[in-house]
Design a protein around this motif. Structure first.
Motif, PDB file in Angstrom:
ATOM      1  N   ASP A  28      -8.310  -4.517  -5.940  1.00  0.00           N
ATOM      2  CA  ASP A  28      -7.344  -4.721  -7.014  1.00  0.00           C
ATOM      3  C   ASP A  28      -6.434  -3.503  -7.054  1.00  0.00           C
ATOM      4  N   LEU A  29      -5.479  -3.501  -7.976  1.00  0.00           N
ATOM      5  CA  LEU A  29      -4.517  -2.399  -8.013  1.00  0.00           C
ATOM      6  C   LEU A  29      -5.206  -1.052  -8.218  1.00  0.00           C
ATOM      7  N   ARG A  30      -6.204  -1.029  -9.073  1.00  0.00           N
ATOM      8  CA  ARG A  30      -6.877   0.237  -9.357  1.00  0.00           C
ATOM      9  C   ARG A  30      -7.626   0.753  -8.128  1.00  0.00           C
ATOM     10  N   LEU A  37      -2.632   7.082  -2.285  1.00  0.00           N
ATOM     11  CA  LEU A  37      -2.418   8.538  -2.315  1.00  0.00           C
ATOM     12  C   LEU A  37      -2.753   9.155  -0.967  1.00  0.00           C
ATOM     13  N   GLU A  38      -3.847   8.717  -0.366  1.00  0.00           N
ATOM     14  CA  GLU A  38      -4.247   9.256   0.938  1.00  0.00           C
ATOM     15  C   GLU A  38      -3.184   8.979   1.994  1.00  0.00           C
ATOM     16  N   GLU A  39      -2.646   7.758   1.989  1.00  0.00           N
ATOM     17  CA  GLU A  39      -1.630   7.416   2.989  1.00  0.00           C
ATOM     18  C   GLU A  39      -0.359   8.230   2.769  1.00  0.00           C
ATOM     19  N   ALA A  40      -0.004   8.480   1.513  1.00  0.00           N
ATOM     20  CA  ALA A  40       1.189   9.293   1.232  1.00  0.00           C
ATOM     21  C   ALA A  40       1.002  10.709   1.775  1.00  0.00           C
ATOM     22  N   PHE A  68       0.338  -4.535  -0.046  1.00  0.00           N
ATOM     23  CA  PHE A  68      -0.959  -4.949  -0.609  1.00  0.00           C
ATOM     24  C   PHE A  68      -0.833  -5.105  -2.124  1.00  0.00           C
ATOM     25  N   CYS A  69      -0.264  -4.093  -2.778  1.00  0.00           N
ATOM     26  CA  CYS A  69      -0.076  -4.168  -4.233  1.00  0.00           C
ATOM     27  C   CYS A  69       0.849  -5.321  -4.608  1.00  0.00           C
TER      28      CYS A  69
END
Length: 274
Positions: A28-30, A37-40, A68-69
């Protein structure tokens, strides 16, 4: 089929309740926040390393998190990729009147002031009928602490809460350092007080960075990279002498570090520092 359309189709298949991927269906979004964050950060790392192969790959991973979101939003009827893209397009047009509305703007600082004024108007519009928005509203809690500190202090400065001159921030920095030293000298030690004074000192450091036009987050990233590079040089110097860091004293370690520093010099675009 365009690349983005193909990616959206693959994402929908991954989320298919019958034939999709069990892990993807569970998200889910959470649950996606830490992955996003990791990908950023991995994008930032690839850019820092100037890796032409990794940059588009990591950008693709970050784009996948957005898609995905967007798919989760589409399933719930709240938003989808198209509404996200249209909203971003409208926002960019609205925040660049000097480009899209014929408004004259000749300096980057003037454009920045216009941008911030428009954002403030947007926050006020969203809060219509409620209490007036505070200057520090909408600064995300999930930001890295240095970045969030800079944003908080920039917001406060916009309403006049700022030192007139950078040297006054340096005076404040000295004051906070003295208070930390006093906390460290207190007997018995009060770790909670030390923690608080360390936070005040870091806050003052970020404020000084902002006032002198240095991004504290990026400066620390560059400092980390320089330290890592020089410490690896220290290890190489010791290895050449058939020594290991854990078997020599601090004086030898410091000597090897200074030798590595002399061999390394300042990083590209970064002033040298002790």
């Amino acid at each position: 089929m365009r690349g983005i359309d193909a990616l959206l189709a693959v994402m929908a298949q991954l989320r298919d309740p019958v034939a999709g991927c069990p892990w993807d269906r569970e998200q889910d979004l959470r649950s996606l926040v830490p992955h996003t964050l990791e990908e950023a950060y991995e994008v930032a790392d690839a850019i820092e390393r100037d890796d032409p192969a990794a940059i588009p790959d990591e950008l693709g991973d970050l784009l996948f998190q957005v898609v995905f979101c967007a798919e989760i939003g589409r399933e719930t009827g709240r938003f989808d990729f198209d509404s996200i893209a249209r909203g971003m397009t409208d926002k960019l047009v609205r925040r660049h009147p000097h480009v899209f509305a014929g408004r004259q703007e000749t300096t980057a600082s003037g454009q920045r002031a216009t941008w911030e004024a428009i954002k403030a108007d947007e926050r006020s519009a969203r809060a219509a009928g409620e209490a007036p928005p505070g200057a520090l509203d909408d600064v995300p809690l999930a930001l890295p602490a240095l970045t969030r500190s800079r944003k908080l202090q920039s917001r406060a400065a916009r309403v006049g809460f700022d030192w007139p001159e950078p040297h006054q921030v340096i005076d404040k920095l000295r004051e906070e350092l003295a208070e930390l030293e006093e906390a460290l000298d207190h007997q018995p030690p009060d770790q909670r007080h030390i923690h608080e004074e360390m936070g005040d000192l870091l806050l003052a450091c970020v404020n000084l960075s902002r006032r002198i036009g240095v991004d504290a987050e990026q400066a620390l990233r560059d400092g980390n990279a320089k330290f890592e590079r020089r410490f690896r040089g220290l290890e190489a110097i010791l290895a050449a002498a058939d020594e290991r860091p854990e078997t020599v004293g601090f004086d030898r370690l410091e000597s090897a570090y200074q030798q590595a520093k002399a061999q390394d010099g300042p990083g590209p675009g970064v002033a040298d520092a002790d």
